[in-house]
Scaffold this motif. Structure first.
Motif, PDB file in Angstrom:
ATOM      1  N   GLU A   1      37.146  80.799  80.395  1.00  0.00           N
ATOM      2  CA  GLU A   1      36.652  82.037  79.794  1.00  0.00           C
ATOM      3  C   GLU A   1      35.434  82.547  80.562  1.00  0.00           C
ATOM      4  O   GLU A   1      35.247  83.758  80.731  1.00  0.00           O
ATOM      5  CB  GLU A   1      36.301  81.796  78.319  1.00  0.00           C
ATOM      6  N   TYR A   2      34.624  81.634  81.022  1.00  0.00           N
ATOM      7  CA  TYR A   2      33.411  81.983  81.774  1.00  0.00           C
ATOM      8  C   TYR A   2      33.756  82.582  83.140  1.00  0.00           C
ATOM      9  O   TYR A   2      33.178  83.593  83.541  1.00  0.00           O
ATOM     10  CB  TYR A   2      32.549  80.727  81.948  1.00  0.00           C
TER      11      TYR A   2
ATOM     12  N   ARG B   1      36.757  76.635  77.916  1.00  0.00           N
ATOM     13  CA  ARG B   1      35.473  77.336  77.870  1.00  0.00           C
ATOM     14  C   ARG B   1      35.063  77.800  79.266  1.00  0.00           C
ATOM     15  O   ARG B   1      34.576  78.923  79.447  1.00  0.00           O
ATOM     16  CB  ARG B   1      34.404  76.416  77.276  1.00  0.00           C
TER      17      ARG B   1
ATOM     18  N   PHE C   1      26.971  75.573  86.487  1.00  0.00           N
ATOM     19  CA  PHE C   1      27.739  75.683  85.245  1.00  0.00           C
ATOM     20  C   PHE C   1      28.838  74.624  85.208  1.00  0.00           C
ATOM     21  O   PHE C   1      29.059  73.976  84.182  1.00  0.00           O
ATOM     22  CB  PHE C   1      28.341  77.078  85.113  1.00  0.00           C
TER      23      PHE C   1
ATOM     24  N   THR D   1      28.948  71.632  82.548  1.00  0.00           N
ATOM     25  CA  THR D   1      30.067  71.638  81.601  1.00  0.00           C
ATOM     26  C   THR D   1      30.887  70.358  81.671  1.00  0.00           C
ATOM     27  O   THR D   1      31.243  69.777  80.624  1.00  0.00           O
ATOM     28  CB  THR D   1      30.978  72.848  81.873  1.00  0.00           C
TER      29      THR D   1
END
Length: 220
Positions: free
Chosen positions: A217-218, A214, A188, A192
């Motif tokens: 938040e993940y 983002r 990830f 990202t």
């Protein structure tokens, strides 16, 4: 952690801001490329480094991985680094004349050397590694000029935010019980911040902040 080291043994004992003068000037490394050889996988690339390389070499992150960049585990995270090649274990971007072929957009690690960073609660400062560069005599130079990065305040804010993100994410990865979960989290981060291309016309820092929020938040 650097704060736990004997700073007097590796530095001149001082900590610097980017506005300070430091005795690091090495005559533009003329006749010497020692710091471009034998570095192993230590020249870790942050998202800004990869953005600069992709933009100026007109390639993608996947393209870099096919030539001059490789992936390795760093502090529990899969991150890219410059690849050392050949019998002399030299940087892939070092040309036949022993000069850096990407000097104008070289990575932050290379720009900073022989300086290092020491992170504190609210930021970081620089220190001079006194035993790392063999070139003498050295001249005094302003750190911001030595780094040669436009919008130095924005850059240093990015450096700090990236450092803090990796530190917090690393602690989360340590708590994951399965290798699959760790791999998914690492992928990830790679997708990202590295694999997804940045749009040069939008500027790097704003796009990085969008991705960082983002990602937080993940993870958090």
């Amino acid at each position: 952690m650097l704060r736990e080291l004997d700073m007097g043994a590796i530095s001149d004992g001082r900590l610097y801001r980017h506005s300070d003068m430091v005795k690091a000037g090495c005559n533009d490394c003329k006749g010497c490329s020692d710091c471009c050889r034998g570095m192993g996988n230590s020249i870790v690339l942050d998202p800004f480094d990869v953005y600069q390389l992709c933009k100026n070499l007109k390639t993608s992150f996947e393209g870099l991985l096919q030539s001059a960049v490789e992936l390795h585990m760093a502090d529990g995270m899969i991150l890219p680094n410059l690849k050392m090649v050949g019998e002399k274990e030299q940087c892939s971007f070092l040309n036949e004349q022993g000069r850096c072929s990407i000097h104008a957009f070289r990575p932050g690690f290379c720009r900073m050397f022989p300086l290092g960073r020491i992170y504190e609660e609210q930021g970081f400062r620089y220190f001079l590694q006194v035993q790392e560069c063999p070139q003498n005599p050295k001249t005094k130079v302003k750190i911001s000029k030595w780094l040669g990065i436009p919008e130095i305040q924005k850059y240093e804010k990015f450096v700090l935010n990236w450092h803090n993100f990796l530190k917090r994410t690393g602690k989360i990865l340590e708590c994951l019980e399965s290798e699959a979960a760790v791999k998914n989290a690492c992928m990830f981060v790679l997708k990202t911040f590295y694999l997804a291309p940045y749009e040069p016309e939008k500027g790097f820092y704003a796009q990085f902040e969008e991705r960082r929020k983002r990602a937080e938040e993940y993870f958090f």
